[in-house]
Design a protein around this motif. Sequence first.
Motif, short mmCIF file in Angstrom:
data_model
loop_
_atom_site.label_atom_id
_atom_site.label_comp_id
_atom_site.label_asym_id
_atom_site.label_seq_id
_atom_site.Cartn_x
_atom_site.Cartn_y
_atom_site.Cartn_z
N ALA A 37 0.83 -1.20 0.00
CA ALA A 37 0.00 0.00 0.00
C ALA A 37 0.87 1.26 0.00
CB ALA A 37 -0.93 -0.01 1.20
N GLY A 38 1.89 1.26 0.84
CA GLY A 38 2.78 2.42 0.88
C GLY A 38 3.44 2.67 -0.46
N ALA A 39 3.90 1.61 -1.11
CA ALA A 39 4.56 1.74 -2.41
C ALA A 39 3.61 2.26 -3.47
CB ALA A 39 5.14 0.39 -2.83
N ALA A 40 2.33 1.92 -3.35
CA ALA A 40 1.32 2.33 -4.34
C ALA A 40 0.70 3.68 -4.03
CB ALA A 40 0.23 1.26 -4.43
N GLY A 41 0.99 4.24 -2.87
CA GLY A 41 0.42 5.53 -2.50
C GLY A 41 -1.03 5.48 -2.08
#
Length: 412
Positions: free
Chosen positions: A126-130
Amino acid sequence: MTQRRMPRPRDFRPLVRFRKPRLSSTRRRLEAAVTIHDLRDAARRRTPRAAFDYTDGAAESEVSLARARQAFNDVQFNPSILRDVSKVSTGWEVLGAPVAMPFGIAPTGFARLMQTEGEIAGAGAAGAAGIPFSLSTLGTTSIEDVKAANPTGRNWFQLYMWKDRERSMGLVERAAAAGFDTLLVTVDAPVAGARLRDSRNGFSIPPQLTLKTVANAATRPAWWFNLLTTEPLSFASLDRWPGTVAELLDTMFDPTVDFDDLVWIKDQWPGKIVVKGVQNLADAKKLAGLGVDGIVLSNHGGRQLDRAPIPFHLLPDVVREVGKDVEVHMDTGIMSGADIVAAVAKGARFTLVGRAYLYGLMAGGRAGVDKAIQILSDQVIRTMRLLGVNTLEELEPGHVTQLRRLAPREVD
């Protein structure tokens, strides 16, 4: 008469396209998946029945889940043509901060049971995908470890109010201290729903070794290897539990929680507060009057009250009545990016996906979650382009027609 000739070797050259062999079975599996349904099929093959059914199943006859998915299947899109859609923007602000896509990962319990990377995989992806990641009260990774996995992204904490109020608010304090920006208060679970698949499977945490589970494990050795060679499976927020999941939930959930309790929780939380599990317009109006920041139209993925209202059907009326006062989000039944676009067109500011994320997790750990997010994101972008819109703001109710399948019967 058709003229024929013998093929020449050079004629075959443009037809031959051998792919390089993939040594990683996980990579082969994920590359073959083009939809969330493909990830679901892969997840079912790799995961013991009890764990898979916990994710895949719903309450009683599973009517609520089937109807929610059918509601999206009954959408007709109404595209515009001859629009320049070479550039598409899929982000906007949700609860005062930006998101890259109009969906995030819903709070789901017991993720490490599905695959050993569990919530760490979900938070990191989720963090990597924003996009935001939501940690469940019944998560199997601690609040602090989720923050470490997603240190600069948006983390939300989902709260079930327990009978032990002090312990409940202790979790809230830990989430605030860890920098979680939103509290999701789930209000549709005063008691556990009758999840018959779990009852028939004797689903428990940790999983019990019986003749049935051992036989089912024989064809899924990787799952059991991961389970037995990593940290013992337990809840991150409460003590180990020796019984079934249904017994745990009935022991823990507090059926006395009311609107006054919600106000009490709101006063103690420093960030945004969202109420999850709203299923009628009257409750949505009351919550808007209490000053919450958002509501999630949800029937708990069909896992609580079977034959509950369909969130997608509720969406237009709720947005029309309270959309100016409170952000309206929704979940339940979402299996594609087209479903997400339809929800935004009907007024949802944001959507949450649970099963779709867990299917990816079971299919391939962190890489599988990345794949699920990629599938949904690609479908959002493609659907927007085919509709002839460049931004989420351009989506409007006219882009969607809900074909009628279920309608209230007129009173005689």
